[in-house]
Scaffold this active site. Structure first.
Site, PDB file in Angstrom:
ATOM      1  N   GLU A   1       0.813  -1.217   0.000  1.00  0.00           N
ATOM      2  CA  GLU A   1       0.000   0.000   0.000  1.00  0.00           C
ATOM      3  C   GLU A   1       0.847   1.269   0.000  1.00  0.00           C
ATOM      4  OE1 GLU A   1      -4.073  -1.522   2.117  1.00  0.00           O
ATOM      5  OE2 GLU A   1      -2.416  -1.037   3.432  1.00  0.00           O
TER       6      GLU A   1
ATOM      7  N   CYS B   1       3.288   8.612   1.672  1.00  0.00           N
ATOM      8  CA  CYS B   1       3.791   7.627   2.623  1.00  0.00           C
ATOM      9  C   CYS B   1       4.107   6.349   1.828  1.00  0.00           C
ATOM     10  CB  CYS B   1       2.709   7.402   3.684  1.00  0.00           C
ATOM     11  SG  CYS B   1       3.174   6.237   4.937  1.00  0.00           S
TER      12      CYS B   1
ATOM     13  N   CYS C   1       6.357  -7.210   7.249  1.00  0.00           N
ATOM     14  CA  CYS C   1       7.458  -6.691   8.064  1.00  0.00           C
ATOM     15  C   CYS C   1       8.019  -7.838   8.886  1.00  0.00           C
ATOM     16  CB  CYS C   1       6.945  -5.576   8.990  1.00  0.00           C
ATOM     17  SG  CYS C   1       8.260  -4.706   9.870  1.00  0.00           S
TER      18      CYS C   1
ATOM     19  N   CYS D   1       5.856  -5.042  16.074  1.00  0.00           N
ATOM     20  CA  CYS D   1       5.435  -4.074  17.083  1.00  0.00           C
ATOM     21  C   CYS D   1       3.968  -4.385  17.377  1.00  0.00           C
ATOM     22  CB  CYS D   1       5.626  -2.664  16.555  1.00  0.00           C
ATOM     23  SG  CYS D   1       7.336  -2.408  16.007  1.00  0.00           S
TER      24      CYS D   1
ATOM     25  N   CYS E   1       0.919  -2.471  15.810  1.00  0.00           N
ATOM     26  CA  CYS E   1       0.941  -2.179  14.364  1.00  0.00           C
ATOM     27  C   CYS E   1       0.329  -3.325  13.572  1.00  0.00           C
ATOM     28  CB  CYS E   1       2.385  -1.941  13.922  1.00  0.00           C
ATOM     29  SG  CYS E   1       2.576  -1.790  12.138  1.00  0.00           S
TER      30      CYS E   1
ATOM     31  N   GLU F   1      10.007  -2.156   7.438  1.00  0.00           N
ATOM     32  CA  GLU F   1      11.084  -1.458   8.145  1.00  0.00           C
ATOM     33  C   GLU F   1      12.147  -1.097   7.100  1.00  0.00           C
ATOM     34  OE1 GLU F   1      12.184  -0.090  11.166  1.00  0.00           O
ATOM     35  OE2 GLU F   1      13.840   0.283   9.791  1.00  0.00           O
TER      36      GLU F   1
ATOM     37  N   SER G   1      11.611   6.616   8.521  1.00  0.00           N
ATOM     38  CA  SER G   1      11.239   6.223   9.888  1.00  0.00           C
ATOM     39  C   SER G   1      11.723   4.813  10.171  1.00  0.00           C
ATOM     40  CB  SER G   1       9.716   6.292  10.025  1.00  0.00           C
ATOM     41  OG  SER G   1       9.325   5.804  11.290  1.00  0.00           O
TER      42      SER G   1
ATOM     43  N   LEU H   1      10.110   5.613  18.900  1.00  0.00           N
ATOM     44  CA  LEU H   1      10.556   5.340  20.275  1.00  0.00           C
ATOM     45  C   LEU H   1       9.445   4.664  21.081  1.00  0.00           C
ATOM     46  CD1 LEU H   1      12.961   5.685  22.179  1.00  0.00           C
ATOM     47  CD2 LEU H   1      12.021   7.898  22.856  1.00  0.00           C
TER      48      LEU H   1
ATOM     49  N   ASN I   1      -4.013   4.297  16.323  1.00  0.00           N
ATOM     50  CA  ASN I   1      -5.061   3.986  15.346  1.00  0.00           C
ATOM     51  C   ASN I   1      -5.472   2.527  15.505  1.00  0.00           C
ATOM     52  OD1 ASN I   1      -5.190   6.527  13.879  1.00  0.00           O
ATOM     53  ND2 ASN I   1      -3.105   6.064  13.245  1.00  0.00           N
TER      54      ASN I   1
ATOM     55  N   CYS J   1      -1.567   5.663  10.184  1.00  0.00           N
ATOM     56  CA  CYS J   1      -0.359   4.975  10.656  1.00  0.00           C
ATOM     57  C   CYS J   1      -0.706   3.644  11.278  1.00  0.00           C
ATOM     58  CB  CYS J   1       0.297   5.775  11.775  1.00  0.00           C
ATOM     59  SG  CYS J   1       1.107   7.229  11.263  1.00  0.00           S
TER      60      CYS J   1
HETATM   61  N1  SAH Z   1       8.708   0.468  10.237  1.00  0.00           N
HETATM   62  C1  SAH Z   1       8.963   1.837  10.400  1.00  0.00           C
HETATM   63  C2  SAH Z   1       8.103   2.725   9.515  1.00  0.00           C
HETATM   64  C3  SAH Z   1       6.662   2.344   9.326  1.00  0.00           C
HETATM   65  S1  SAH Z   1       5.545   2.598  10.628  1.00  0.00           S
HETATM   66  C4  SAH Z   1       8.799   2.223  11.856  1.00  0.00           C
HETATM   67  O1  SAH Z   1       8.334   1.418  12.631  1.00  0.00           O
HETATM   68  O2  SAH Z   1       9.200   3.314  12.202  1.00  0.00           O
HETATM   69  C5  SAH Z   1       5.255   4.359  10.702  1.00  0.00           C
HETATM   70  C6  SAH Z   1       4.881   4.845  12.105  1.00  0.00           C
HETATM   71  O3  SAH Z   1       3.555   4.441  12.472  1.00  0.00           O
HETATM   72  C7  SAH Z   1       5.803   4.275  13.189  1.00  0.00           C
HETATM   73  O4  SAH Z   1       6.167   5.250  14.122  1.00  0.00           O
HETATM   74  C8  SAH Z   1       4.907   3.248  13.815  1.00  0.00           C
HETATM   75  O5  SAH Z   1       5.353   2.907  15.081  1.00  0.00           O
HETATM   76  C9  SAH Z   1       3.574   3.942  13.798  1.00  0.00           C
HETATM   77  N2  SAH Z   1       2.432   3.042  14.022  1.00  0.00           N
HETATM   78  C10 SAH Z   1       2.357   1.724  13.757  1.00  0.00           C
HETATM   79  N3  SAH Z   1       1.141   1.237  14.111  1.00  0.00           N
HETATM   80  C11 SAH Z   1       0.425   2.273  14.599  1.00  0.00           C
HETATM   81  C12 SAH Z   1      -0.916   2.409  15.079  1.00  0.00           C
HETATM   82  N4  SAH Z   1      -1.746   1.383  15.110  1.00  0.00           N
HETATM   83  N5  SAH Z   1      -1.323   3.626  15.483  1.00  0.00           N
HETATM   84  C13 SAH Z   1      -0.481   4.694  15.405  1.00  0.00           C
HETATM   85  N6  SAH Z   1       0.792   4.631  14.941  1.00  0.00           N
HETATM   86  C14 SAH Z   1       1.248   3.433  14.544  1.00  0.00           C
HETATM   87 FE1  SF4 Z   2       7.210  -3.095  11.216  1.00  0.00          FE
HETATM   88 FE2  SF4 Z   2       7.205  -0.413  11.709  1.00  0.00          FE
HETATM   89 FE3  SF4 Z   2       4.961  -1.895  12.023  1.00  0.00          FE
HETATM   90 FE4  SF4 Z   2       7.008  -2.178  13.720  1.00  0.00          FE
HETATM   91  S1  SF4 Z   2       5.751  -0.307  13.419  1.00  0.00           S
HETATM   92  S2  SF4 Z   2       5.838  -3.851  12.795  1.00  0.00           S
HETATM   93  S3  SF4 Z   2       8.761  -1.927  12.358  1.00  0.00           S
HETATM   94  S4  SF4 Z   2       6.032  -1.526  10.106  1.00  0.00           S
END
Ligand code: SAH
Ligand code: SF4
Length: 442
Positions: free
Chosen positions: A138, A151, A158, A162, A165, A239, A270, A293, A371, A414
């Site tokens: 996407e 974006c 991935c 996390c 996510c 990532e 990021s 972070l 989100n 996000c």
């Molecule tokens: N993998 C990279 C970039 C993609 S994620 C990373 O983790 O930084 C982009 C941003 O969205 C990151 O800061 C991630 O932690 C955040 N993110 C992921 N899931 C989310 C959610 N459900 N709600 C809000 N932010 C989220």
């Molecule tokens: Fe992968 Fe970024 Fe989602 Fe973590 S927040 S699972 S590194 S896409």
């Protein structure tokens, strides 16, 4: 899609990629093993998108042009491809009419296939895209009054998981290629009809790019003169630092003045904190850095960003302090997702300020309201909590704006990106996450 039934190794072998063994640091996921740096399509023609000028010249030479002609043609073709965005050799008007069919027989100008395009009520647009070997990913476009941010995804799925996510509940299917990464930016320019149409447009674009100052939200000052796509964030699926080479090569095409000509100051990468690649990112790409972070204690970060078990908070902040481009003018953005009763207390906010000051980081904090997605194990903090957290960080002298969620109604916000229409049970998701963690730490 049915990726969930196929092992990543089987998928990558089928796609001609190096199989991904089980217990390894995900960083060792190889880029696709390409024949001489390119993957010919089934009809034998070679897709030029993703290739730098030098490589295009080599291919032209390999196809029979003499060195000088190959170099000249490559220069012309490169300009048409990346600067003017043409998708047919026939449109390359300064190339001899007889030469154009010669090119079309041997080469193609690819774009990822658009499977679906969605429009949010807030103007956000999301595209579901498909690679030539049928993997979906996407891309999201977020228009604002003074900018338009694309974006971009770096991987299908991935390797990390996390816990907040949605992409993290997918397996890594494969890294996107250089062409598939730069192809997203090109598709966006196609969709927004934003390619320079003549030399005058190009000159204006160059002047505009020269003109750009610091790009921080609260400093403002820059007006894109009607241009829609002004900024790129590597914040889609995946990532980016686990697909370093391809992301670097794609961004070089994006930043090249004779290519897509977007200033590096308008590009942000990021990362969840892949420390070994951070320095290279600064040195070899030189874009702005955002770091996910999300927590200030080992216990909480280990839980929500499991890569923390490998690369801890102190190490991460030290790597940020050492980031080659960090200065007061080029602050590092720290992303902090607001999770109810998990990481959102006033003490957490104070500790965040202490940590950032301790490492003397030129920092800005982006507070992201969580989100939601189906089956997510967390809730978003209350607006009052987020406000209180933000104020404490502000009082500590660090800017901490709350990011307005965009495109939630089309799952474009996000962490909501996830392509396969997978309906997994909680137990299946837990099993997959445990597997990923074992691979990460193995
Ligand atoms: N993998 C990279 C970039 C993609 S994620 C990373 O983790 O930084 C982009 C941003 O969205 C990151 O800061 C991630 O932690 C955040 N993110 C992921 N899931 C989310 C959610 N459900 N709600 C809000 N932010 C989220
Ligand atoms: Fe992968 Fe970024 Fe989602 Fe973590 S927040 S699972 S590194 S896409």
């Amino acid at each position: 899609m049915s990726e969930q039934h196929i092992s990543p190794a089987a998928v990558s072998t089928a796609a001609g990629l190096t199989p991904i063994p089980g217990n390894v640091d995900p960083m060792t996921v190889a880029r696709p093993s390409l024949v001489d740096g390119v993957t010919p399509r089934e009809d034998g023609r070679i897709d030029l998108i993703g290739l730098p000028k030098k490589r295009i010249a080599e291919l032209f030479e390999g196809a029979g042009l003499d060195v000088k002609a190959a170099k000249l043609r490559a220069k012309q073709v490169y300009h048409w491809l990346y600067h003017r965005g043409v998708t047919e050799f026939e449109a390359m008007t300064d190339i001899a009419k007889t030469m154009r069919p010669w090119l079309a027989e041997r080469f193609v100008i690819g774009r990822p296939e658009i499977v679906e395009a969605q429009h949010s009520s807030d103007g956000t647009r999301k595209w579901l895209l498909r690679t030539a070997d049928a993997h979906d990913f996407e891309m999201v476009f977020i228009p604002d009054a003074d900018r338009g941010t694309l974006c971009v995804s770096s991987q299908v799925g991935c390797t990390l998981n996390c816990r907040f996510c949605h992409t993290g509940t997918m397996r890594l299917v494969r890294n996107l290629t250089v062409g598939e990464i730069v192809g997203q930016v090109m598709l966006a320019r196609d969709s927004l009809s934003e390619w320079p149409k003549n030399a005058e447009d190009s000159r204006r674009l160059a002047a505009l790019m020269d003109d750009i100052g610091d790009d921080d939200d609260e400093e403002g000052g820059y007006h894109p003169s009607g241009r829609l796509l002004t900024n790129i964030v590597m914040m889609g699926m995946g990532e980016p630092l686990y697909n370093f080479d391809n992301v670097r090569d794609a961004l070089k095409l994006v930043m090249d003045g004779d290519g897509l000509a977007l200033s590096k100051r308008r590009i942000t990468l990021s990362t969840s904190g892949v420390i070994p690649q951070m320095e290279r990112c600064g040195e070899e790409i030189g874009v702005n850095l955002a770091v996910s972070l999300h927590a200030v204690t080992k216990e909480v970060r280990d839980e929500i960003v499991p890569v923390n078990k490998k690369y801890g908070i102190e190490q991460l902040l030290q790597a940020c302090a050492d980031y080659p481009r960090a200065s007061n003018a080029r602050r590092i953005t720290f992303e902090y997702v607001m999770l109810k009763d998990k990481n959102d207390s006033d003490d957490d906010a104070r500790e965040l300020v202490r940590l950032l000051k301790h490492y003397k980081l030129p920092a800005k904090v982006n507070l992201i309201p969580f989100n939601p997605w189906p089956g997510a194990p967390y809730e978003c903090s209350t607006p009052e909590r987020i406000r209180s957290f933000s104020e404490i960080v502000f009082q500590g002298g660090i800017s901490a704006p709350v990011r307005t969620p965009r495109g939630r109604d089309i799952d474009a916000a996000c962490g909501q990106l996830k392509t396969a229409a997978e309906k997994k049970s909680r137990a299946e998701i837990d099993r997959l996450l445990a597997e990923k963690e074992a691979a990460l730490l193995g």
